[in-house]
Design an enzyme around this catalytic site. Structure first.
Site, PDB file in Angstrom:
ATOM      1  N   ASP A 113      -5.746  -3.244  -2.647  1.00 16.02           N
ATOM      2  CA  ASP A 113      -4.721  -2.978  -1.640  1.00 16.02           C
ATOM      3  C   ASP A 113      -4.053  -4.264  -1.136  1.00 16.02           C
ATOM      4  O   ASP A 113      -4.728  -5.212  -0.752  1.00 16.02           O
ATOM      5  CB  ASP A 113      -5.391  -2.262  -0.465  1.00 16.02           C
ATOM      6  CG  ASP A 113      -4.420  -1.579   0.456  1.00 16.02           C
ATOM      7  OD1 ASP A 113      -3.417  -2.204   0.826  1.00 16.02           O
ATOM      8  OD2 ASP A 113      -4.671  -0.412   0.816  1.00 16.02           O
ATOM      9  N   SER A 164       0.825  -1.202   0.000  1.00 22.10           N
ATOM     10  CA  SER A 164       0.000   0.000   0.000  1.00 22.10           C
ATOM     11  C   SER A 164       0.867   1.263   0.000  1.00 22.10           C
ATOM     12  O   SER A 164       1.705   1.430  -0.881  1.00 22.10           O
ATOM     13  CB  SER A 164      -0.959  -0.045   1.195  1.00 22.10           C
ATOM     14  OG  SER A 164      -1.984   0.907   1.067  1.00 22.10           O
TER      15      SER A 164
END
Length: 295
Positions: free
Chosen positions: A161, A41
């Site tokens: 993500d 991320s």
């Protein structure tokens, strides 16, 4: 700068990633260049600036553009189905406003992987800068928060993500055989995620019901995160990994827009990296005179 054999593992956390940026800026300035880096991320974005050797770039982007609607806004969700505008981030921002040094980045001999979650399987997948045909899309995917961002296509497959499936990819570094592993976390020691509330669960069920494996992975995030924090504490105590993390409670939110809080957390990252530098170099086997054990 000589490269040191070892792994650097970067946690995500969206705007909490400014802590990581502070740590990495000090590593760049101290010429601590580890041979392998992975990021999840926001860790993937901070990692890019570390590999490109652009100290100060990540915090500059966040402080100057965090309130810019082109960067982050709920209007972007209506227009682009993502709270973060990746077209702006990897377009005008990286090309002209705060230029990213793609030449240095891709020429670097460092191995750099980003982690994204495959929507079909709910499992993490790894993309390496020198072998991925669409690495920037992989970085976008790694940073695409569930519900707040749309799925990103990489090589014809859908991803979200990396934190959906693996919040900190230290086991990846272990599996690849690295003996020295530095882990940068964005939460203080002892932090544990609370269980999902019923509204979050309902939201996930609504959005991801057609993807049962992804839904299951999302529902398991708190338990997985907390279990991994226990493992990190054990590995740290055993001297297997070296951890840099905030030394006080972090109040910065994922979509934080308070520049004072962001700058303070960045400075915390710098302060702790500087304070731990001698110990870190000793762990990595970097000689005091500045000569390093090289790859």
């Amino acid at each position: 700068m000589r490269m040191t054999e070892g792994a650097l593992v970067l946690e995500g956390g969206s705007l909490r990633g400014v802590f990581t940026a502070g740590v990495l800026d000090v590593l760049i300035e101290q010429e601590v260049e580890l041979s392998y880096v992975n990021g999840v991320s926001a860790g993937s974005m901070s990692g890019m600036s570390y590999v490109s050797k652009q100290s100060g770039r990540t915090i500059k982007v966040n402080l100057e553009y965090v309130r810019d609607k082109r960067f982050m806004s709920f209007q972007n969700m209506v227009k682009n189905r993502s709270i973060f505008n990746f077209d702006f981030l990897f377009g005008e921002l990286s090309d002209t406003l705060v230029p990213f040094d793609y030449d240095t980045f891709y020429r670097s001999n460092q191995i750099f992987e980003v982690v994204a979650t495959r929507c079909k399987t709910g499992r993490p997948e790894y993309f390496e800068k020198s072998t991925s045909d669409d690495f920037i899309s992989a970085v976008k995917a790694s940073s695409s928060i569930p519900v707040l961002s749309s799925m990103i296509s990489v090589d014809g497959k859908k991803y979200l993500d990396g934190g959906c499936s693996i919040p900190v990819a230290y086991q990846r570094a272990i599996d690849l055989g690295y003996e020295k592993i530095v882990v940068v976390l964005t939460r203080e020691k002892g932090y544990r995620k609370p269980l999902l509330d019923k509204w979050t669960k309902k939201g996930y069920e609504r959005y991801f019901g057609p993807l049962p494996r992804l839904l299951k992975s999302l529902e398991e995030v708190p338990e997985r995160y907390n279990r991994m924090q226990e493992e990190i504490d054990q590995l740290e105590a055993a001297g297997r990994i070296y951890v840099i993390r905030p030394d006080k409670h972090v109040t910065v939110q994922r979509t934080e827009q308070d520049k004072r809080k962001l700058e303070a957390l960045y400075e915390d990252g710098r302060r702790l990296a500087e304070a731990q530098m001698d110990e870190l170099k000793q762990y990595l086997g970097i000689e005091e005179e500045g000569k390093e054990k090289t790859v």
